[in-house]
Design a protein around this motif. Structure first.
Motif, PDB file in Angstrom:
ATOM      1  N   LEU A 131       0.834  -1.196   0.000  1.00  0.00           N
ATOM      2  CA  LEU A 131       0.000   0.000   0.000  1.00  0.00           C
ATOM      3  C   LEU A 131       0.875   1.255   0.000  1.00  0.00           C
ATOM      4  CD1 LEU A 131      -2.608  -1.111   2.707  1.00  0.00           C
ATOM      5  CD2 LEU A 131      -2.788  -1.363   0.218  1.00  0.00           C
ATOM      6  N   ASN A 132       0.276   2.369  -0.310  1.00  0.00           N
ATOM      7  CA  ASN A 132       1.046   3.620  -0.297  1.00  0.00           C
ATOM      8  C   ASN A 132       1.409   3.998   1.140  1.00  0.00           C
ATOM      9  OD1 ASN A 132      -1.087   5.456   0.876  1.00  0.00           O
ATOM     10  ND2 ASN A 132      -2.156   4.858  -1.006  1.00  0.00           N
ATOM     11  N   ALA A 133       2.357   4.924   1.286  1.00  0.00           N
ATOM     12  CA  ALA A 133       2.926   5.259   2.595  1.00  0.00           C
ATOM     13  C   ALA A 133       1.872   5.800   3.555  1.00  0.00           C
ATOM     14  CB  ALA A 133       4.053   6.263   2.419  1.00  0.00           C
ATOM     15  N   LYS A 134       0.968   6.613   3.056  1.00  0.00           N
ATOM     16  CA  LYS A 134      -0.051   7.204   3.914  1.00  0.00           C
ATOM     17  C   LYS A 134      -0.992   6.138   4.471  1.00  0.00           C
ATOM     18  CE  LYS A 134      -3.640  10.772   3.964  1.00  0.00           C
ATOM     19  NZ  LYS A 134      -4.357  11.804   3.182  1.00  0.00           N
ATOM     20  N   ALA A 135      -1.475   5.238   3.613  1.00  0.00           N
ATOM     21  CA  ALA A 135      -2.368   4.166   4.062  1.00  0.00           C
ATOM     22  C   ALA A 135      -1.638   3.231   5.025  1.00  0.00           C
ATOM     23  CB  ALA A 135      -2.893   3.389   2.868  1.00  0.00           C
ATOM     24  N   LEU A 136      -0.342   2.967   4.761  1.00  0.00           N
ATOM     25  CA  LEU A 136       0.430   2.059   5.610  1.00  0.00           C
ATOM     26  C   LEU A 136       0.541   2.592   7.036  1.00  0.00           C
ATOM     27  CD1 LEU A 136       2.285  -0.372   6.051  1.00  0.00           C
ATOM     28  CD2 LEU A 136       4.176   1.003   5.164  1.00  0.00           C
ATOM     29  N   THR A 137       0.926   3.831   7.177  1.00  0.00           N
ATOM     30  CA  THR A 137       1.077   4.402   8.525  1.00  0.00           C
ATOM     31  C   THR A 137      -0.270   4.565   9.222  1.00  0.00           C
ATOM     32  OG1 THR A 137       1.094   6.608   7.517  1.00  0.00           O
ATOM     33  CG2 THR A 137       3.226   5.599   7.983  1.00  0.00           C
ATOM     34  N   ASN A 138      -1.294   4.940   8.472  1.00  0.00           N
ATOM     35  CA  ASN A 138      -2.624   5.120   9.058  1.00  0.00           C
ATOM     36  C   ASN A 138      -3.182   3.797   9.566  1.00  0.00           C
ATOM     37  OD1 ASN A 138      -4.920   6.568   9.808  1.00  0.00           O
ATOM     38  ND2 ASN A 138      -5.930   6.201   7.843  1.00  0.00           N
ATOM     39  N   TYR A 139      -3.097   2.759   8.747  1.00  0.00           N
ATOM     40  CA  TYR A 139      -3.584   1.445   9.152  1.00  0.00           C
ATOM     41  C   TYR A 139      -2.765   0.886  10.314  1.00  0.00           C
ATOM     42  CZ  TYR A 139      -6.542   1.123   4.951  1.00  0.00           C
ATOM     43  OH  TYR A 139      -7.497   1.322   3.996  1.00  0.00           O
TER      44      TYR A 139
END
Length: 562
Positions: free
Chosen positions: A339-347
């Motif tokens: 996944l993209n970096a934003k989705a990875l950190t958010n999840y």
């Protein structure tokens, strides 16, 4: 001279008579050899050849009548046997007649063997009961094949013979409880199957409410799962099933609409109709209520249980509606690259928040993986679900098969008492999978999983191995690893002692493969993520980061600040 001539003529006549006798004896022997191939015609007391031929013709006429009207056959066969007994026939003579009659029946059956012309060709000898039963079974089979081919519902009549030789025709009528959809449901009432429905007039059509009272067993499949039917209305007409979302070990999950709340969407988990699964469902309800009570404001990313009810012997749990699970998200948006970096950190942050809540109330989830994580339709909110394997911190006991294998911590495999850290290990495996789109450890067994751990983290310390209840399955007395392999030549499993363990995987390089043309910022993020995963994947559970410590890590904190 005359005397010599007379003697010579006598000698010639004598020789001719001898030659004729020899020729006649040779002819007789030839005749006997050719005739010995067939059984001789039995000689009966009081019966001539002409009478036997007449009787043979009468039998042929009887068989023709049988072909036209099978109901007269048993009566005629009884008469034949009575005549045979009265005339003093021997058992061998009766057998000869039956042999000839059976031969003629076979010839007739070859000419008229189609299902449309099936007749009751019973054997003439009442002692051969097994052959009669088998013959009638074959006739019924042919009739059923004809019914299946034409897809029509017909009436089956069965002929029963009593001791006096008379034939009684009775119609066996069985009322079907529901209307049949096709002729595939037709079976033979006298075969090994249960029964066959009869005429259309005997079929009764009932509504769903009546059928459900009589056919509760039909709601389940062979494994106890509820047979999902779109449009079914459950829980006193409150919920209407719309579609099947998935099936797991414990239950089916369906999407439904709540008719009492403006047709809003909800998810129903229908537990298998099984005592063990029922108890597991009750335990899950208990834990979910405890989790929801601890998170009354719905901030900590655990799925909400709305209510529960019983339906057709199944315990049903009603949840808030979510769009899809994380496994589907990875397949759709992050296959082989993550996944993209934003989705990875958010999840990752949301998942760690759920773990922190569970630790606070003393619950171990024990089955964290992408399949048990749900995502909403906007893909910005993640929630942990499926508490069927959950337990209290003080209720756990060593078992080598807790948690799905690819996400199983080493202390579970070795049989060491475990704590909340098993969820941290599973979460680290899930975060790696979100970052790369690939599974971190793919061992085919517990033994191979230990080898995967050591390929990444190095040798497992002896002080950890000694604590394990199941250590002897994987390590010898020197704490050397015993790797189970399959022999290339024999195909049998063999055990190989591995004395030298070398690290052959680099977590940083594997993470970088998901970032093409990585910038300086990306390089920093990769380094932070590697450090976080290394600490979450510590082989010693006492050195593993807790969920609270993970939330304080720079990989999570810097993303929040941005």
């Amino acid at each position: 001279m005359a005397e010599k001539h007379e003697k010579h003529s006598k000698y010639n006549s004598t020789r001719d008579s001898r030659n004729k006798g020899r020729k006649r004896s040779r002819d007789d022997s030839k005749y006997n050899l050719s005739e010995s191939k067939t059984p001789p015609l039995p000689i009966r007391h009081g019966h001539s050849i002409e009478e036997l031929m007449k009787r043979r013709e009468s039998i042929k006429e009887e068989l023709k009548d049988i072909a036209k009207n099978g109901s007269k056959h048993n009566e005629n066969s009884k008469k034949c046997k009575i005549e045979a007994k009265s005339s003093g026939q021997s058992k061998h003579e009766r057998f000869t007649d039956i042999f000839q009659n059976t031969k003629s029946i076979k010839q007739m059956s070859f000419k008229d063997s189609s299902p449309d012309n099936v007749q009751d060709y019973s054997q003439l000898d009442s002692e051969d009961e097994e052959s009669i039963i088998e013959q009638r079974r074959q006739q019924r089979k042919q009739l059923l094949e004809q019914l299946n081919a034409t897809e029509t519902k017909t009436e089956l009549s069965v002929k029963h013979s009593d001791d006096s030789g008379q034939v009684n025709k009775e119609e066996e009528k069985i009322n079907s409880p529901v209307e049949l959809k096709s002729s595939k449901n037709i079976t033979d009432m006298f075969s090994e199957e249960d029964f066959a429905p009869k005429k259309d007039s005997d079929i009764v059509t009932q509504d769903n409410s009546e059928v459900s009272l009589q056919l509760n067993d039909n709601w389940d499949d062979s494994e106890g799962y509820y047979n999902i039917k779109v449009g079914d209305i459950v829980d006193n007409n409150r919920y209407t099933i719309k579609s099947l979302l998935g099936q797991g070990v414990y239950a089916n999950v369906v999407k439904a609409q709540d008719n009492s709340r403006g047709n809003s969407e909800i998810a129903i988990k229908i537990i298998r109709n099984n005592d063990l699964m029922y108890k597991t469902g009750l335990k899950e309800i208990k834990f979910l209520k405890e989790v929801n009570d601890a998170d009354s404001e719905n901030k900590y990313h655990c799925v909400r249980l709305l209510t529960h009810f019983m339906h057709k012997g199944h315990l049903c749990l009603v949840f808030e509606a979510m769009h899809m699970d994380l496994r589907c998200v990875l397949k759709k948006y992050g296959k082989n690259h993550g996944l993209n970096a934003k989705a990875l950190t958010n999840y990752s942050r949301q998942l760690l928040l759920a773990l922190r809540l569970l630790k606070k109330i003393g619950i171990i989830h024990a089955d964290i993986k992408p399949d048990n994580i749900l995502v909403n339709e906007n893909k910005n909110i993640l929630k942990l679900c499926d508490f069927g394997s959950a337990m209290k911190i003080n209720d756990n006991e060593p078992t080598p098969y807790l948690v799905s294998r690819f996400y199983r911590a080493p202390e579970i495999i070795l049989g060491i008492p475990y704590k909340h850290s098993v969820d941290v290990w599973s979460t680290a495996c899930t975060i790696y999978e979100m970052a790369t789109g690939r599974i971190l450890f793919t061992g085919s067994s517990n033994n191979r999983m230990l080898k995967c751990f050591m390929d990444l983290k190095g040798r497992i310390p002896s002080r950890i191995i000694r604590k394990g209840k199941f250590k002897d399955q994987h390590f010898n007395y020197n704490n050397n690893f015993l790797m189970h392999k399959t022999d290339e030549f024999t195909g049998r499993e063999k055990v190989v002692e591995v004395t030298n363990i070398t690290v052959c995987r680099d977590l940083g390089k594997e993470l970088k493969k998901s970032y093409k043309n990585a910038t300086m910022c990306d390089e920093k993020r990769i380094t932070q993520l590697k450090d976080l995963l290394d600490k979450m994947l510590a082989l010693d559970e006492n050195q593993r980061l807790s969920a609270t410590d993970c939330l304080k890590h720079p990989f999570i904190q810097e993303s929040i600040q941005k």
